[in-house]
Motif scaffolding. Sequence first.
Motif, PDB file in Angstrom:
ATOM      1  N   HIS A  89       0.822  -1.214   0.000  1.00  0.00           N
ATOM      2  CA  HIS A  89       0.000   0.000   0.000  1.00  0.00           C
ATOM      3  C   HIS A  89       0.853   1.260   0.000  1.00  0.00           C
ATOM      4  O   HIS A  89       2.085   1.192   0.120  1.00  0.00           O
ATOM      5  CB  HIS A  89      -0.923   0.009   1.233  1.00  0.00           C
ATOM      6  CG  HIS A  89      -0.204   0.075   2.553  1.00  0.00           C
ATOM      7  ND1 HIS A  89       0.200  -1.023   3.260  1.00  0.00           N
ATOM      8  CD2 HIS A  89       0.185   1.144   3.313  1.00  0.00           C
ATOM      9  CE1 HIS A  89       0.805  -0.664   4.378  1.00  0.00           C
ATOM     10  NE2 HIS A  89       0.815   0.661   4.444  1.00  0.00           N
ATOM     11  N   HIS A  91       0.490   5.695   1.334  1.00  0.00           N
ATOM     12  CA  HIS A  91      -0.278   6.716   2.045  1.00  0.00           C
ATOM     13  C   HIS A  91      -0.061   8.062   1.360  1.00  0.00           C
ATOM     14  O   HIS A  91       0.924   8.251   0.653  1.00  0.00           O
ATOM     15  CB  HIS A  91       0.169   6.838   3.510  1.00  0.00           C
ATOM     16  CG  HIS A  91       0.160   5.543   4.244  1.00  0.00           C
ATOM     17  ND1 HIS A  91      -0.973   4.970   4.758  1.00  0.00           N
ATOM     18  CD2 HIS A  91       1.174   4.690   4.544  1.00  0.00           C
ATOM     19  CE1 HIS A  91      -0.662   3.823   5.347  1.00  0.00           C
ATOM     20  NE2 HIS A  91       0.645   3.629   5.233  1.00  0.00           N
ATOM     21  N   GLU A  95       4.986   8.123   6.374  1.00  0.00           N
ATOM     22  CA  GLU A  95       4.779   7.173   7.480  1.00  0.00           C
ATOM     23  C   GLU A  95       6.030   7.224   8.352  1.00  0.00           C
ATOM     24  O   GLU A  95       7.133   6.946   7.882  1.00  0.00           O
ATOM     25  CB  GLU A  95       4.554   5.764   6.925  1.00  0.00           C
ATOM     26  CG  GLU A  95       4.382   4.714   8.021  1.00  0.00           C
ATOM     27  CD  GLU A  95       3.793   3.402   7.498  1.00  0.00           C
ATOM     28  OE1 GLU A  95       2.926   3.442   6.610  1.00  0.00           O
ATOM     29  OE2 GLU A  95       4.219   2.343   7.972  1.00  0.00           O
ATOM     30  N   ARG A  97       7.797   5.998  11.913  1.00  0.00           N
ATOM     31  CA  ARG A  97       7.682   5.011  12.981  1.00  0.00           C
ATOM     32  C   ARG A  97       8.983   4.941  13.767  1.00  0.00           C
ATOM     33  O   ARG A  97      10.069   4.939  13.186  1.00  0.00           O
ATOM     34  CB  ARG A  97       7.385   3.624  12.390  1.00  0.00           C
ATOM     35  CG  ARG A  97       6.062   3.527  11.633  1.00  0.00           C
ATOM     36  CD  ARG A  97       4.848   3.620  12.534  1.00  0.00           C
ATOM     37  NE  ARG A  97       3.598   3.433  11.799  1.00  0.00           N
ATOM     38  CZ  ARG A  97       2.900   4.421  11.234  1.00  0.00           C
ATOM     39  NH1 ARG A  97       3.319   5.671  11.324  1.00  0.00           N
ATOM     40  NH2 ARG A  97       1.778   4.161  10.586  1.00  0.00           N
ATOM     41  N   HIS A 134       4.809   0.132   0.123  1.00  0.00           N
ATOM     42  CA  HIS A 134       5.477  -0.519   1.247  1.00  0.00           C
ATOM     43  C   HIS A 134       4.522  -1.470   1.954  1.00  0.00           C
ATOM     44  O   HIS A 134       3.321  -1.528   1.632  1.00  0.00           O
ATOM     45  CB  HIS A 134       5.991   0.540   2.243  1.00  0.00           C
ATOM     46  CG  HIS A 134       4.877   1.267   2.928  1.00  0.00           C
ATOM     47  ND1 HIS A 134       4.204   2.313   2.348  1.00  0.00           N
ATOM     48  CD2 HIS A 134       4.282   1.082   4.138  1.00  0.00           C
ATOM     49  CE1 HIS A 134       3.265   2.745   3.165  1.00  0.00           C
ATOM     50  NE2 HIS A 134       3.281   2.002   4.271  1.00  0.00           N
ATOM     51  N   PHE A 136       4.325  -3.865   6.076  1.00  0.00           N
ATOM     52  CA  PHE A 136       4.901  -4.041   7.403  1.00  0.00           C
ATOM     53  C   PHE A 136       4.601  -5.447   7.905  1.00  0.00           C
ATOM     54  O   PHE A 136       3.506  -5.960   7.683  1.00  0.00           O
ATOM     55  CB  PHE A 136       4.264  -3.029   8.372  1.00  0.00           C
ATOM     56  CG  PHE A 136       4.550  -3.286   9.821  1.00  0.00           C
ATOM     57  CD1 PHE A 136       5.659  -2.721  10.431  1.00  0.00           C
ATOM     58  CD2 PHE A 136       3.718  -4.109  10.580  1.00  0.00           C
ATOM     59  CE1 PHE A 136       5.938  -2.968  11.778  1.00  0.00           C
ATOM     60  CE2 PHE A 136       3.990  -4.355  11.924  1.00  0.00           C
ATOM     61  CZ  PHE A 136       5.107  -3.783  12.517  1.00  0.00           C
TER      62      PHE A 136
HETATM   63  C1  KMT Z   1       1.487   0.968   7.948  1.00  0.00           C
HETATM   64  O1  KMT Z   1       0.685   1.777   7.502  1.00  0.00           O
HETATM   65  O2  KMT Z   1       2.237   0.341   7.179  1.00  0.00           O
HETATM   66  C2  KMT Z   1       1.571   0.747   9.388  1.00  0.00           C
HETATM   67  O3  KMT Z   1       0.952   1.461  10.119  1.00  0.00           O
HETATM   68  C3  KMT Z   1       2.448  -0.330   9.891  1.00  0.00           C
HETATM   69  C4  KMT Z   1       2.253  -0.736  11.303  1.00  0.00           C
HETATM   70  S1  KMT Z   1       2.730   0.452  12.545  1.00  0.00           S
HETATM   71  C5  KMT Z   1       4.213  -0.127  13.300  1.00  0.00           C
END
Ligand code: KMT
Length: 179
Positions: A89, A91, A95, A97, A134, A136
């Motif tokens: 996906h 955004h 993002e 983190r 990307h 996760f």
């Molecule tokens: C994303 O949008 O890829 C996420 O929020 C991943 C998980 S948050 C550690």
Amino acid sequence: MSLQAWYMDCSPEDQRKPHRLSPDQPASLEQLQQLGVFHWKLNADIYETDPELQQIRTDRGYSYMDIITIQKDTLPNYEEKLKMFYEEHLHLDDEIRYILDGQAYFDVRDKDDRWIRIAMSKGDLITLPAGIYHRFTLDETNYTKAMRLFVGEPVWKAHNRPADDFNIRQKYVTSLRES
Ligand code: KMT
Ligand code: NI
């Protein structure tokens, strides 16, 4: 210790496994930077008072933050969320983190659409640019605690691939050509 990242194999085995190629094909921090991915190493033991984190948040306008613990017994709809996180996906915003505990993988597409796996562990802060494809996953330890940062009011909406018609995607692809 700098970030560990490598090109992934395409085997269908468990997403939580490392999926390294043999021979191993590492990806450098510089390669990640060319994709617009940036990394800091911080002291996660002092995240509540860390002046270095404060500085990054001030400089980059990361006004919002929350903390998410990803493990079976604490995250509501755990299986469903992990499945969503691993769907490729993008955004419309960056993002950001920061891993406070445990470890996990972020996979990003390179310019040639190959997956690079980024191994994140305690103290790693990463920014993925708006428009990059990307995903996760947890690794085999099945646990991580992460801070989510955002510029202004958070928008968590994920646009699964294909999402090539968004302006932000076009902008990102153009920025790759220029870097
Ligand atoms: C994303 O949008 O890829 C996420 O929020 C991943 C998980 S948050 C550690
Ligand atoms: Ni995402």
